[in-house]
Design a protein around this motif. Sequence first.
Motif, short mmCIF file in Angstrom:
data_model
loop_
_atom_site.label_atom_id
_atom_site.label_comp_id
_atom_site.label_asym_id
_atom_site.label_seq_id
_atom_site.Cartn_x
_atom_site.Cartn_y
_atom_site.Cartn_z
N ILE A 12 -48.03 -13.04 36.38
CA ILE A 12 -47.86 -12.42 35.18
C ILE A 12 -48.68 -11.19 35.13
N ILE A 13 -48.05 -10.24 34.62
CA ILE A 13 -48.71 -8.73 34.72
C ILE A 13 -48.68 -8.38 33.07
N ARG A 14 -49.93 -8.08 32.75
CA ARG A 14 -50.05 -7.45 31.34
C ARG A 14 -50.28 -5.88 31.52
N ALA A 15 -49.27 -5.17 30.98
CA ALA A 15 -49.25 -3.79 30.93
C ALA A 15 -49.48 -3.11 29.53
N HIS A 16 -50.60 -2.34 29.32
CA HIS A 16 -50.80 -1.95 27.60
C HIS A 16 -50.68 -0.61 27.53
N ASP A 17 -50.60 0.23 28.58
CA ASP A 17 -50.54 1.81 28.29
C ASP A 17 -49.51 2.62 29.06
N PRO A 18 -48.45 2.92 28.23
CA PRO A 18 -47.41 3.45 29.03
C PRO A 18 -47.65 4.86 29.76
N ALA A 19 -48.83 5.71 29.39
CA ALA A 19 -49.35 6.64 30.12
C ALA A 19 -50.03 6.55 31.16
N ARG A 20 -50.07 5.07 31.69
CA ARG A 20 -50.69 4.73 32.83
C ARG A 20 -49.84 3.81 33.74
N LEU A 21 -48.56 4.38 34.10
CA LEU A 21 -47.69 4.13 34.80
C LEU A 21 -48.12 4.11 36.20
N HIS A 22 -48.94 4.83 36.82
CA HIS A 22 -48.97 4.96 38.29
C HIS A 22 -49.99 3.72 38.82
N PRO A 23 -50.89 3.51 37.97
CA PRO A 23 -51.79 2.08 38.33
C PRO A 23 -50.88 0.87 38.08
N THR A 46 -44.14 -5.27 28.87
CA THR A 46 -44.20 -3.75 28.63
C THR A 46 -43.87 -3.42 27.29
N SER A 47 -44.40 -4.54 26.18
CA SER A 47 -43.73 -4.28 24.71
C SER A 47 -44.44 -2.92 24.20
N ASN A 48 -45.27 -2.36 24.80
CA ASN A 48 -45.76 -1.12 24.29
C ASN A 48 -45.15 0.20 24.97
N PHE A 49 -44.14 -0.04 25.91
CA PHE A 49 -43.24 0.82 26.59
C PHE A 49 -42.04 1.17 26.03
N PRO A 50 -41.63 2.29 25.81
CA PRO A 50 -40.28 2.64 25.00
C PRO A 50 -39.16 2.04 25.65
N ASP A 51 -39.00 1.76 26.75
CA ASP A 51 -37.91 1.09 27.54
C ASP A 51 -38.42 0.00 28.48
N LEU A 53 -38.57 -1.94 32.17
CA LEU A 53 -38.67 -1.37 33.54
C LEU A 53 -38.08 -2.38 34.41
N LEU A 54 -37.41 -1.72 35.41
CA LEU A 54 -36.77 -2.69 36.37
C LEU A 54 -37.52 -2.77 37.60
N LEU A 55 -37.25 -3.68 38.70
CA LEU A 55 -38.19 -3.77 39.85
C LEU A 55 -37.90 -2.40 40.67
N GLU A 56 -36.74 -1.87 40.41
CA GLU A 56 -36.43 -0.43 41.32
C GLU A 56 -37.15 0.76 40.72
N ASP A 57 -37.75 0.40 39.60
CA ASP A 57 -38.62 1.76 38.98
C ASP A 57 -39.87 1.57 39.69
N PHE A 58 -40.33 0.57 40.54
CA PHE A 58 -41.47 0.57 41.16
C PHE A 58 -41.27 0.58 42.59
N VAL A 59 -40.17 0.07 43.06
CA VAL A 59 -39.94 0.00 44.51
C VAL A 59 -38.65 0.19 44.92
N HIS A 71 -41.46 -10.52 29.59
CA HIS A 71 -41.92 -11.39 28.55
C HIS A 71 -42.42 -10.65 27.45
N ASP A 72 -41.75 -9.48 26.98
CA ASP A 72 -42.18 -8.81 25.88
C ASP A 72 -42.24 -9.38 24.49
N MET A 73 -43.24 -9.23 23.99
CA MET A 73 -43.19 -9.99 22.56
C MET A 73 -43.20 -8.84 21.51
N VAL A 74 -42.65 -8.93 20.39
CA VAL A 74 -42.47 -7.99 19.13
C VAL A 74 -43.68 -7.95 18.59
N HIS A 75 -44.42 -6.78 18.23
CA HIS A 75 -45.59 -6.75 17.54
C HIS A 75 -46.52 -7.21 18.17
#
Length: 389
Positions: A12-23, A46-51, A53-59, A71-75
Amino acid sequence: MGDPAHPDISVIIRAHDPARLHPLTEAVRSVHDQHGGLWIEVILETSNFPDPLLLEDFVAAPSRRVSLRHHDMVHSGDSRVDLMRHGVRAARAPVLGFLDFDDTLTPMGLSLLHGALCADRGANLMIGNIDLAHKSAADSGAIVPYHSEPPTVAGLMRRNSVPIHSYLVRSEVARRAVARVPALTLYEDYAFLLAAMEQGGVRFLDPFTSVGRYNIDRDQAVKYRDVEAFSADVIARFAATLEVPVPVSELRAPRQSPSGQKALTAMLDAMPETRAPHVVGLVETQPQPNRPARPGHPEIVAGWVCNVDAPEDVLWGVYALTEAGDYVHLHDRDDRSDVAAELGVPNGPYGFSGAVSTGNIKGVFVVIGNRKLRLPDLFAGPIATPPAP
């Protein structure tokens, strides 16, 4: 081994900041590039992200053994507890791991933890070491192991020193634990660890190998400074409600180690006294009161103790508190058929004894979970009733 529909591990990975896509990319890649042939499910928030993400976006060329689900959650905002609960409930694998978006795993991290956890039927939580790195560590090389030796369960009750991506936990244990975690913006990882530890079966990798890198981010510390005191108070109150089993190995004082004796004494002093109607016992032999210590002539403390609800679970953690303030482990055990007959339980090693080098003791205690129970004795009046746990 698993398959696409039945992964071995859910991470389970929690991502909070769309501006920090590199880490985040580095974190996901560290999961994807695991050695050992495991089938891995990445559960990404990635509920804070505009779109999405797919695994292909990373690998560039994803492995068929790795899948990615959202497992995005609204609000959800930054409700880290809600995200943790939702992720745990969404996971399909029998073993769960966690990873924050700015940390990474070593190539063998999951395989080492998973192999050790699955090989030990009594293990619920398998903990490995972790490497600490500051933001500039990639350039300076300032990366060091967090621990020089495994921590202890008792030590983790006092302070969290295992980042959440340094362990794997069985899914059923995680689901029970996450249901108990209080609503926190900070330290929710520690609350989860404590709730999982209460269910027993805490193990440490042997050898105690690093399984990941923890990147220390001072900006995060500043971000949560305004809730730090409140969260610390909530955690302290939460920990006080738990009964975490302390392994027998931690309850046996190193006989020739002053530092070990000091640590043991500090641990037992910190444990509150409790009542336990299912635990009965009696101190039958102890030094005569007010008799001075005689070098070379230790005094014997002996008695018996039994958990009548589960007599097969021997209560090994019995200690005499000396006048000097030290706890002496009364480690010798013997069968007590007379006690068994009186209590109506099978015969077992309910008798305890041990030598102390002082003429006086303040009491004898048995450790139950993370609390201690004072045993009555034949030579004193009724003991004071401690508060209810």
